[in-house]
Scaffold this active site. Structure first.
Site, PDB file in Angstrom:
ATOM      1  CG  LEU A 185     -55.131  26.252 -32.365  1.00 38.61           C
ATOM      2  CD1 LEU A 185     -55.738  26.721 -31.047  1.00 38.61           C
ATOM      3  CD2 LEU A 185     -54.957  24.727 -32.339  1.00 38.61           C
ATOM      4  CE  LYS A 267     -61.441  30.926 -30.080  1.00 41.97           C
ATOM      5  NZ  LYS A 267     -62.137  32.137 -30.400  1.00 41.97           N
ATOM      6  N   GLY A 289     -55.274  32.673 -35.249  1.00 50.78           N
ATOM      7  CA  GLY A 289     -55.475  33.861 -36.098  1.00 50.78           C
ATOM      8  C   GLY A 289     -56.069  35.005 -35.301  1.00 50.78           C
ATOM      9  CD  GLN A 298     -60.017  37.221 -31.879  1.00 45.29           C
ATOM     10  OE1 GLN A 298     -59.671  38.140 -32.605  1.00 45.29           O
ATOM     11  NE2 GLN A 298     -60.502  36.097 -32.351  1.00 45.29           N
ATOM     12  CB  CYS A 456     -82.019  25.443 -35.330  1.00 45.40           C
ATOM     13  SG  CYS A 456     -81.345  25.905 -36.916  1.00 45.40           S
TER      14      CYS A 456
HETATM   15  N1  LIG Z   1     -63.300  25.486 -34.762  1.00 45.82           N
HETATM   16  C1  LIG Z   1     -62.031  25.874 -34.640  1.00 45.82           C
HETATM   17  N2  LIG Z   1     -61.028  25.003 -34.868  1.00 45.82           N
HETATM   18  C2  LIG Z   1     -59.729  25.376 -34.754  1.00 45.82           C
HETATM   19  N3  LIG Z   1     -59.349  26.615 -34.396  1.00 45.82           N
HETATM   20  C3  LIG Z   1     -60.296  27.525 -34.141  1.00 45.82           C
HETATM   21  C4  LIG Z   1     -61.680  27.213 -34.241  1.00 45.82           C
HETATM   22  N4  LIG Z   1     -62.382  28.323 -33.937  1.00 45.82           N
HETATM   23  C5  LIG Z   1     -61.479  29.290 -33.659  1.00 45.82           C
HETATM   24  N5  LIG Z   1     -60.215  28.821 -33.776  1.00 45.82           N
HETATM   25  C6  LIG Z   1     -58.937  29.551 -33.568  1.00 45.82           C
HETATM   26  O1  LIG Z   1     -59.205  30.732 -32.824  1.00 45.82           O
HETATM   27  C7  LIG Z   1     -58.943  31.892 -33.628  1.00 45.82           C
HETATM   28  C8  LIG Z   1     -59.991  32.953 -33.355  1.00 45.82           C
HETATM   29  O2  LIG Z   1     -61.236  32.444 -33.716  1.00 45.82           O
HETATM   30  P1  LIG Z   1     -62.537  33.327 -33.690  1.00 45.82           P
HETATM   31  O3  LIG Z   1     -63.651  32.473 -34.154  1.00 45.82           O
HETATM   32  O4  LIG Z   1     -62.623  33.978 -32.364  1.00 45.82           O
HETATM   33  O5  LIG Z   1     -62.161  34.468 -34.722  1.00 45.82           O
HETATM   34  P2  LIG Z   1     -62.286  34.523 -36.298  1.00 45.82           P
HETATM   35  O6  LIG Z   1     -62.030  35.934 -36.659  1.00 45.82           O
HETATM   36  O7  LIG Z   1     -63.581  33.918 -36.748  1.00 45.82           O
HETATM   37  O8  LIG Z   1     -61.066  33.625 -36.824  1.00 45.82           O
HETATM   38  P3  LIG Z   1     -60.903  33.049 -38.313  1.00 45.82           P
HETATM   39  O9  LIG Z   1     -61.007  34.191 -39.282  1.00 45.82           O
HETATM   40  O10 LIG Z   1     -59.559  32.394 -38.323  1.00 45.82           O
HETATM   41  O11 LIG Z   1     -62.028  32.042 -38.517  1.00 45.82           O
HETATM   42  C9  LIG Z   1     -58.954  31.396 -35.067  1.00 45.82           C
HETATM   43  O12 LIG Z   1     -58.187  32.228 -35.916  1.00 45.82           O
HETATM   44  C10 LIG Z   1     -58.368  30.017 -34.919  1.00 45.82           C
HETATM   45  O13 LIG Z   1     -56.965  30.075 -34.811  1.00 45.82           O
END
Ligand SMILES: Nc1ncnc2c1ncn2[C@@H]1O[C@H](COP(=O)(O)OP(=O)(O)OP(=O)(O)O)[C@@H](O)[C@H]1O
Length: 482
Positions: A185, A267, A289, A298, A456
């Site tokens: 993802l 999520k 990630g 998280q 916005c």
């Molecule tokens: N728009 C998206 N499309 C696909 N996967 C996503 C998306 N947003 C979040 N994820 C998945 O959820 C994880 C956690 O996302 P979150 O936005 O909570 O943290 P983040 O620290 O911004 O992650 P990243 O550094 O990978 O962008 C991401 O690492 C990714 O695997």
């Protein structure tokens, strides 16, 4: 030019049959990666190593091969071998001195020779002649047969002499496709880039799934970094990029779910959709990630609630990693530059997100959610061959307006809550409210003869939405910047 490829130690300790299988796959992966550089590249397997041979002798070709080999999973290190045609022991001594003479000053050394084919001398003759000659001609610390500072390895095959000039570090890990495929993802930030890389390096074929929450620029950025990662580390195998339009899902969450639970519910929707996409592609695991404590969704409690939504295995390689270490890896592998400029887009930002979500409460919140919206998004998932991503997305330019022309209609696209808290009124202008998640379905209902200025609070979402609309062929949109 020749390279000797050493397999990663985790491969060499496997049983004979597993090692042979992995070595065979690595051989084929190397061929797939190097073939575009050299149609006639030869790769052969030799017990615990592979031999790569090319007949193109330019420096640029040498550098291109080294760069590629250093990024193929499964290789521990590789030796660069220089090849000469020789007829006498004296020629061997001279060539060896040319290559190693400078390194020998003050150092103990020994010469080891391996020989194949017809020569008038034995391996021992070579070791003695070259060792003695180097000792006389160079200012060495003397010959030492056990644990010398430098060991010079020579290989003779008929009238060919092979000298090992340099050792290069490989990536380590397992050859791609020796482990099962995963669906990563990918949001394009530091974390998902690094977690994807770790699975490529560990031998998985990594496919990528992106949820487009409404930002065309975000998708353009993710496409770029996915293509980069694949091309650099994973190009031995074809993989898929899947983009799931999640705008309406976001809209449904914003309308139906309690503010504090929106992040966790989003999520869970991603995991549901990810699992459905994975199933269609016969993939058994999702990769994210996520890292414990990095953001509110998280926490261990919240991750547990997120995991309850699907039976599909969710792998989180960075769960206990420090952010700085993740950023360091991202810099090392080259994804940091993409992450830094990634216009990440998220319409779901809770004011006070829960860090201890209760499964029952979350499930209750989801009873208000119209799951037909999620099903539609999954149906609309767009699957592409990753090679298509080489083509950069050309995003349309958007114009800004301060609202000088009173005939232009201001379209307030903020979420209903934001809009209610601070309603917008602009003297002389008609203001229409249409939350961003309704734009794709309701914009067509507006009078096409008018120009709309999207508004916005920060000017980010309005710009992204304007791009999105322009992409769909609506030219009557600008961004309102008072
Ligand atoms: N728009 C998206 N499309 C696909 N996967 C996503 C998306 N947003 C979040 N994820 C998945 O959820 C994880 C956690 O996302 P979150 O936005 O909570 O943290 P983040 O620290 O911004 O992650 P990243 O550094 O990978 O962008 C991401 O690492 C990714 O695997």
């Amino acid at each position: 030019m020749k390279f000797i490829i050493k397999l990663h130690p985790e491969i060499t300790i496997k049983s004979k049959s597993v090692r042979q299988r992995m070595s065979k796959i690595l051989q084929s992966n190397i061929r797939n990666v190097l073939k575009p550089l050299d149609e006639n590249i030869k790769i052969r397997s030799d017990w615990d190593k592979l031999i790569v041979r090319t007949n193109i002798f330019t420096e640029s070709h040498r550098l291109a091969l080294i760069e590629s080999l250093a990024c193929i999973p499964g290789i521990q290190s590789f030796l660069e071998v220089i090849e000469h045609k020789v007829e006498s022991l004296d020629e061997i001594l001279t060539l060896t001195q040319e290559m190693f003479g400078d390194q020998l000053a003050g150092k103990t050394f020994c010469v080891r020779a391996k020989r194949r084919g017809q020569q008038s001398f034995s391996s021992l003759d070579v070791e003695r002649y070259v060792g003695g000659g180097l000792n006389q001609r160079c200012d060495t610390g003397g010959v030492k047969l056990k644990k010398p500072d430098i060991q010079i390895n020579l290989e003779l095959d008929g009238e060919r002499l092979y000298l090992i000039s340099q050792q290069h570090a490989g990536l380590g890990g397992y050859p791609i496709a020796t482990q099962e495929s995963v669906l990563s993802l990918m949001s394009g930030g530091y974390d998902s880039g690094v977690s994807s890389y770790q699975f490529i390096k560990r031998g998985s074929r990594v496919h990528y799934c992106f949820f487009n929450l409404g930002g065309a620029e975000h998708e353009a950025g993710v496409r770029e970094v996915v293509y980069y990662l694949w091309k650099k580390f994973g190009s031995s195998h074809r993989v898929k990029f899947i983009s799931v339009p999640f705008e309406e899902v976001v809209g449904e969450i914003l309308e139906k779910v309690d503010n504090g639970h929106m992040g966790v519910v989003l999520k869970r929707m991603m995991m549901r959709a990810g699992a459905a996409v994975a199933e269609k592609l016969a993939i058994n695991a999702l990769v994210t990630g996520e890292s414990m404590g990095q953001v509110s969704s998280q926490t261990v409690t919240n991750l547990n609630v997120i995991d309850r939504v699907t039976d599909t295995l969710i792998l989180r390689p960075l769960i206990a990693a420090d952010k700085q270490d993740i950023i360091d890896i991202a810099r090392q592998i080259g994804t940091a530059a993409y992450a830094e400029k990634m216009p990440e887009y998220c319409g779901v930002i809770s004011q006070s997100p829960t860090i201890k979500a209760k499964l029952g409460k979350v499930e209750h919140e989801e009873t208000n959610f119209d799951f037909a919206v999620l099903d539609t998004a999954i149906q609309a998932a767009f699957v592409e061959d990753v090679r298509k991503l080489e083509q950069k997305w050309e995003l349309p330019e958007v114009e800004f307006s301060q609202g000088e022309d009173l005939a232009e209609v201001i379209l307030d696209i903020r979420s209903p809550e934001e809009e209610e808290e601070a309603p917008l009124s602009v003297p002389g202008h008609k203001v229409v409210t249409m939350p961003f998640f309704k734009l794709s379905s309701q914009f067509t209902e507006l009078d096409p003869g008018k120009t709309y200025l999207l508004y916005c609070a920060r000017g980010v979402m309005s710009r992204l939405q304007a791009i999105h609309l322009k992409e769909q062929g609506f030219d009557n949109v600008k961004v309102y910047k008072p």
